[in-house]
Design an enzyme around this catalytic site. Structure first.
Site, PDB file in Angstrom:
ATOM      1  N   TYR A 176       0.836  -1.206   0.000  1.00  0.00           N
ATOM      2  CA  TYR A 176       0.000   0.000   0.000  1.00  0.00           C
ATOM      3  C   TYR A 176       0.871   1.256   0.000  1.00  0.00           C
ATOM      4  O   TYR A 176       0.678   2.159  -0.826  1.00  0.00           O
ATOM      5  CB  TYR A 176      -0.920   0.014   1.220  1.00  0.00           C
ATOM      6  CG  TYR A 176      -1.659   1.325   1.379  1.00  0.00           C
ATOM      7  CD1 TYR A 176      -2.735   1.638   0.557  1.00  0.00           C
ATOM      8  CD2 TYR A 176      -1.249   2.267   2.323  1.00  0.00           C
ATOM      9  CE1 TYR A 176      -3.392   2.853   0.665  1.00  0.00           C
ATOM     10  CE2 TYR A 176      -1.903   3.480   2.444  1.00  0.00           C
ATOM     11  CZ  TYR A 176      -2.980   3.770   1.618  1.00  0.00           C
ATOM     12  OH  TYR A 176      -3.617   4.984   1.734  1.00  0.00           O
ATOM     13  N   LYS A 202       1.457   4.258  -3.004  1.00  0.00           N
ATOM     14  CA  LYS A 202       1.259   5.697  -2.833  1.00  0.00           C
ATOM     15  C   LYS A 202       2.533   6.478  -3.177  1.00  0.00           C
ATOM     16  O   LYS A 202       2.469   7.578  -3.737  1.00  0.00           O
ATOM     17  CB  LYS A 202       0.805   5.991  -1.396  1.00  0.00           C
ATOM     18  CG  LYS A 202      -0.591   5.483  -1.089  1.00  0.00           C
ATOM     19  CD  LYS A 202      -1.633   6.141  -1.970  1.00  0.00           C
ATOM     20  CE  LYS A 202      -3.042   5.742  -1.618  1.00  0.00           C
ATOM     21  NZ  LYS A 202      -4.065   6.482  -2.372  1.00  0.00           N
TER      22      LYS A 202
END
Length: 340
Positions: free
Chosen positions: A210, A214
């Site tokens: 994750y 980003k």
């Protein structure tokens, strides 16, 4: 005091940002005649952003997977937002797009350009978190990277011609692509932000995927700006909108979610960061090409991790070239879908 490569005050200010965001629904300029895309705009920050854009007169296309959710969101926005003196409301429309399937992204872009002759700002808002390590997209990509970043790289590439045409007939620096990052970029992303060598054979570290996805959004924004920003006139900018109570937490175990709950804010405050990235005069091509990174609720990040800043630079510039490597990898994955 340094913490994980950044100052403790920097971390603190992203959970508790300064008051009085520069741009809110109360002072956003009239957006009459302008067209926007918000991916994942049926809930959370995307919903609040769509609501503000619509209230300021903008025509908003919500690109999302579930039609019924978007229709419910549109109905709710229209029931809550009413015209005020001197301002007219905009428009709200749905286009189906499933970010886990690059063919669906291609189809959504094709539908949009068939309907519109301009696009002022593309808000690449949609994202997922904390999904099983073995989960893959339709094209076999690690799910967080595929949905959060690669799908948006393809969408941005496909819509760059219409964004560029809009830039030609608009004030300088006003056509933009906005990319969301996260506080987790500096807290938990691997050294260099993205492990390019492991993208095709990802590790089982869910949280790392994750945070890396980003960081990848920041890298994508920087590479778009460097490679084609001055030619297209389109400003691509990334930043951390903040930490909020949104559906992105729905797949996160309670033992991880509840300790964070006291630090989570209302989604509308995340929309304020997007408004700053989308409309502030402080955001311009020079800053985008330099790889500047925004943070909540509308300001420049005071100083990111050194390994991430080096990742933005090529090896010839004294960096690691990690951003370039990531973008090149993306281009290979989206190549079969990159024409309309």
């Amino acid at each position: 005091m340094p913490l994980l490569g950044v100052g403790l005050a920097t971390i603190w200010s992203q959970f508790f940002p300064p008051k009085n965001p520069p741009i809110t629904e109360n002072n956003v300029p009239s957006l009459s005649g302008k067209v926007f895309i918000v991916t994942g705009g049926s809930s959370g920050i995307g919903y609040e952003l769509s609501k503000i854009l619509y209230g300021a007169g903008g025509k908003v296309y919500i690109l999302s997977r579930t039609k019924s959710n978007v229709e419910a969101a549109i109905a709710k926005i229209k029931s809550e937002v009413h015209p005020t003196e001197g301002k007219e409301l905009g428009g709200l429309e749905f286009i189906h797009m499933d970010l886990e399937d690059l063919a669906s992204v291609q189809s959504a872009a094709k539908e949009f350009v068939a309907k519109e002759a301009r696009l002022d700002v593309l808000f690449n808002n949609a994202g997922v978190a904390h999904l099983p390590a073995e989960k893959r997209t339709k094209q076999g990509l690690e799910y967080h990277h595929g949905v959060n970043s690669v799908g948006h790289v393809l969408l941005s590439k496909l819509l760059m011609p219409i964004l560029s045409e809009t830039a030609k007939k608009s004030p300088p620096n006003s056509a933009r692509v906005v990319w969301p990052a996260s506080i987790m970029v500096e807290l938990t992303s691997p050294a260099g932000g993205v492990l390019v060598s492991q993208l095709d054979t990802p590790s089982p570290k869910i949280d790392e995927h994750y945070s890396a996805s980003k960081a990848a959004n920041w890298f994508a924004a920087s590479e778009f700006a460097k490679r084609s920003g001055r030619e297209t006139g389109v400003v691509s900018i990334a930043g951390n909108p903040g930490s909020f109570v949104t559906n992105v937490w729905r797949s996160t175990p309670g033992f991880l979610y509840y300790p964070f709950l006291p630090l989570l804010r209302k989604p509308v405050q995340g929309a304020y960061t997007y408004l700053w990235m989308g409309f502030s005069e402080e955001v311009n091509m020079d800053e985008a090409v330099a790889g500047r990174y925004a943070t909540c609720d509308g300001r420049w990040h005071p100083g990111q991790r050194e390994d991430l800043l080096l990742a933005l630079k090529s090896e010839e510039e004294g960096g690691t070239g990690r951003a370039k490597g990531y973008f090149d990898w993306c281009e290979g994955k989206i190549a079969p879908f990159s024409t309309l």
